[in-house]
Design an enzyme around this catalytic site. Structure first.
Site, PDB file in Angstrom:
ATOM      1  N   GLY A  35       5.127  30.614  10.961  1.00 41.93           N
ATOM      2  CA  GLY A  35       5.207  31.527  12.031  1.00 41.93           C
ATOM      3  C   GLY A  35       6.586  31.613  12.768  1.00 41.93           C
ATOM      4  O   GLY A  35       7.372  30.411  12.343  1.00 41.93           O
ATOM      5  N   GLU A  37       8.463  31.386  15.499  1.00 45.47           N
ATOM      6  CA  GLU A  37       9.245  30.433  16.330  1.00 45.47           C
ATOM      7  C   GLU A  37       8.906  29.152  15.740  1.00 45.47           C
ATOM      8  O   GLU A  37       9.781  28.189  15.897  1.00 45.47           O
ATOM      9  CB  GLU A  37       8.540  30.442  17.552  1.00 45.47           C
ATOM     10  CG  GLU A  37       8.678  31.846  18.246  1.00 45.47           C
ATOM     11  CD  GLU A  37       7.504  32.779  17.934  1.00 45.47           C
ATOM     12  OE1 GLU A  37       7.462  34.116  18.626  1.00 45.47           O
ATOM     13  OE2 GLU A  37       6.588  32.565  16.775  1.00 45.47           O
ATOM     14  N   TYR A 105      -3.446  40.576   7.792  1.00 42.03           N
ATOM     15  CA  TYR A 105      -3.581  39.575   8.854  1.00 42.03           C
ATOM     16  C   TYR A 105      -4.962  39.433   9.210  1.00 42.03           C
ATOM     17  O   TYR A 105      -5.950  40.232   9.348  1.00 42.03           O
ATOM     18  CB  TYR A 105      -2.980  40.189  10.146  1.00 42.03           C
ATOM     19  CG  TYR A 105      -1.398  40.217  10.222  1.00 42.03           C
ATOM     20  CD1 TYR A 105      -0.829  39.054  10.033  1.00 42.03           C
ATOM     21  CD2 TYR A 105      -0.803  41.350  10.686  1.00 42.03           C
ATOM     22  CE1 TYR A 105       0.696  38.898   9.942  1.00 42.03           C
ATOM     23  CE2 TYR A 105       0.731  41.583  10.573  1.00 42.03           C
ATOM     24  CZ  TYR A 105       1.314  39.946  10.236  1.00 42.03           C
ATOM     25  OH  TYR A 105       2.738  40.141  10.424  1.00 42.03           O
ATOM     26  N   TYR A 169       9.068  43.276  15.596  1.00 39.43           N
ATOM     27  CA  TYR A 169       7.976  44.309  15.622  1.00 39.43           C
ATOM     28  C   TYR A 169       7.136  44.511  14.398  1.00 39.43           C
ATOM     29  O   TYR A 169       7.514  44.374  13.430  1.00 39.43           O
ATOM     30  CB  TYR A 169       8.399  46.061  15.968  1.00 39.43           C
ATOM     31  CG  TYR A 169       7.520  46.885  16.082  1.00 39.43           C
ATOM     32  CD1 TYR A 169       6.843  46.937  17.032  1.00 39.43           C
ATOM     33  CD2 TYR A 169       7.269  47.780  14.820  1.00 39.43           C
ATOM     34  CE1 TYR A 169       5.861  47.776  17.108  1.00 39.43           C
ATOM     35  CE2 TYR A 169       6.107  48.664  15.105  1.00 39.43           C
ATOM     36  CZ  TYR A 169       5.429  48.754  16.067  1.00 39.43           C
ATOM     37  OH  TYR A 169       4.581  49.658  16.367  1.00 39.43           O
ATOM     38  N   THR A 242      20.397  41.383  11.206  1.00 44.45           N
ATOM     39  CA  THR A 242      20.384  41.356   9.906  1.00 44.45           C
ATOM     40  C   THR A 242      20.385  42.530   8.974  1.00 44.45           C
ATOM     41  O   THR A 242      19.834  43.664   9.613  1.00 44.45           O
ATOM     42  CB  THR A 242      19.398  40.254   9.053  1.00 44.45           C
ATOM     43  OG1 THR A 242      18.045  40.968   9.474  1.00 44.45           O
ATOM     44  CG2 THR A 242      19.300  38.917   9.715  1.00 44.45           C
ATOM     45  N   ASP A 282      13.615  34.698  10.356  1.00 48.78           N
ATOM     46  CA  ASP A 282      13.716  33.245  11.178  1.00 48.78           C
ATOM     47  C   ASP A 282      14.843  32.322  10.796  1.00 48.78           C
ATOM     48  O   ASP A 282      15.515  31.745  11.836  1.00 48.78           O
ATOM     49  CB  ASP A 282      12.308  32.582  11.151  1.00 48.78           C
ATOM     50  CG  ASP A 282      11.128  33.662  11.473  1.00 48.78           C
ATOM     51  OD1 ASP A 282      11.343  34.417  12.280  1.00 48.78           O
ATOM     52  OD2 ASP A 282      10.118  33.391  10.649  1.00 48.78           O
ATOM     53  N   ASP A 318       7.341  29.394   4.607  1.00 44.54           N
ATOM     54  CA  ASP A 318       7.731  30.225   5.385  1.00 44.54           C
ATOM     55  C   ASP A 318       9.026  29.372   5.768  1.00 44.54           C
ATOM     56  O   ASP A 318      10.022  29.971   6.636  1.00 44.54           O
ATOM     57  CB  ASP A 318       6.777  30.062   6.614  1.00 44.54           C
ATOM     58  CG  ASP A 318       5.879  31.315   6.670  1.00 44.54           C
ATOM     59  OD1 ASP A 318       5.340  31.827   5.681  1.00 44.54           O
ATOM     60  OD2 ASP A 318       5.694  31.879   7.753  1.00 44.54           O
TER      61      ASP A 318
END
Length: 341
Positions: A35, A37, A105, A169, A242, A282, A318
């Site tokens: 995820g 964060e 999702y 977003y 980016t 991330d 991830d």
């Protein structure tokens, strides 16, 4: 003592098809966790700093497995709340060549969406912290999650902690109208804003003229105009985006543009052959944060972030497992991929 970076957001179970199989082909799914964060917190620890991740997970074996997954990389998980109904899931089908990757999702009703501010003691969480980071994904999950994000940003700002947000977003989570309403409110508490051209338009209403991401074309002048508008409205100390030139699902050009209110800087561009692009934004955010919180000048911090995220494209899952030395070597120009003996 190493710098302390706190992140707040959702961690999910990721189920992906093996190799490049389509969902309809797969008889099994690979398991990992991640995820936005959480990915940043892991990378921060990987570079030798203290990463603290704040979230809420169900009090069941899946919630514990998610915690264990990031704890193994040194992340401080002591402030994670337990409760709620379930852990969010996302399914990933990795694309190749002209076939795009697909994400499905299954995160409605996840524990983090049914969260109360009272479940977290931000005085303790932010004790000794130097930086707080979150993303636009978290407030998109529910009104309660948005309220928690705002409370965390306010608490960090009150303590003089540098704050950052990656706009991120996600159209499958909320509308442009709702995103702009909430993110405009949150950004008044943000020092460093990170996001690509689509994010800036959909979440804050700033348009980068002359850029069409579907054609893989970039117009840096358009970005500069948008950055100046964002600086004028919110007073961000740094703004970063980016820049992805999408030649195909397998091959991308990758760089970044940063702005400090007086000067723009466009980093080196890497031509990446993609193994897994999930988490690449991330990994840039964590690299940029690492650079700034460690005292690097803006340009060097941006180059660190781009090199780190270029390497992430080559790593399944991830999380970015590129080491500090690998990032620094790539910054120096060692991108040959030769076997290290």
């Amino acid at each position: 003592m190493p710098k302390k970076v706190v992140t707040l957001g959702e961690i999910m179970l990721r189920l992906s098809t093996p190799g490049f199989e389509r969902f309809v082909q797969a008889d099994s799914l690979d398991v990992t966790y991640g995820g936005g964060e959480a990915n940043v917190a892991v990378a921060i620890c990987n570079y030798g700093l203290n990463g603290t991740f704040v979230t809420k997970v169900p009090d069941n074996p899946l919630g514990q497995a998610a915690i264990n997954h990031i704890r193994r990389y040194g992340v401080d998980t002591q402030f994670i709340a337990r409760g709620g109904k379930r852990l969010g899931i996302y399914f990933l089908e990795t694309g190749a060549s002209m076939r795009a990757s697909q994400v499905v999702y299954d995160r409605a009703g996840a524990s983090i969406s049914d969260v109360e501010i009272s479940e977290f003691d931000f005085d303790k969480i932010f004790e000794g912290a130097d930086w707080f980071h979150t993303t636009g994904i978290t407030p998109a999950l529910s009104d309660k999650a948005a309220a928690l994000t705002e409370a965390a940003l306010k608490a960090a700002k009150a303590k003089g902690i540098t704050t950052s947000i990656d706009l991120n977003y996600r159209k499958k989570l909320w509308s442009k109208e709702k995103a702009r309403e909430v993110m405009t409110r949150l950004c008044q508490y943000v020092d460093v804003c990170i996001g690509n051209e689509e994010d800036a338009e959909t979440t804050l209403g700033f348009v980068s003229k002359g850029t069409d991401v579907t054609k893989g074309e970039l117009n840096l002048d358009g970005y500069k105009d948008v950055f100046q508008q964002m600086k004028a409205k919110f007073g961000f100390k740094y703004i970063a985006s980016t820049l992805r030139e999408s030649h195909s699902a397998s091959d991308n050009g990758w760089s970044a543009l940063v702005y400090d209110g007086s000067s723009f800087y466009h980093t080196r561009q890497y031509e990446v052959r993609i193994v897994d692009r999930v988490g690449s934004g991330d990994s840039f955010a964590s690299g940029f944060i690492y650079g700034l919180v460690s005292g690097m000048p803006m340009k060097e911090a941006a180059e660190f972030g781009v090199a780190a995220s270029a390497l992430k494209h080559t790593i399944p899952g991830d999380l970015n497992h590129a080491t500090l030395n690998e990032v620094k070597d790539l910054m120096k120009g060692d991108g040959s991929g030769r076997v290290q003996r």
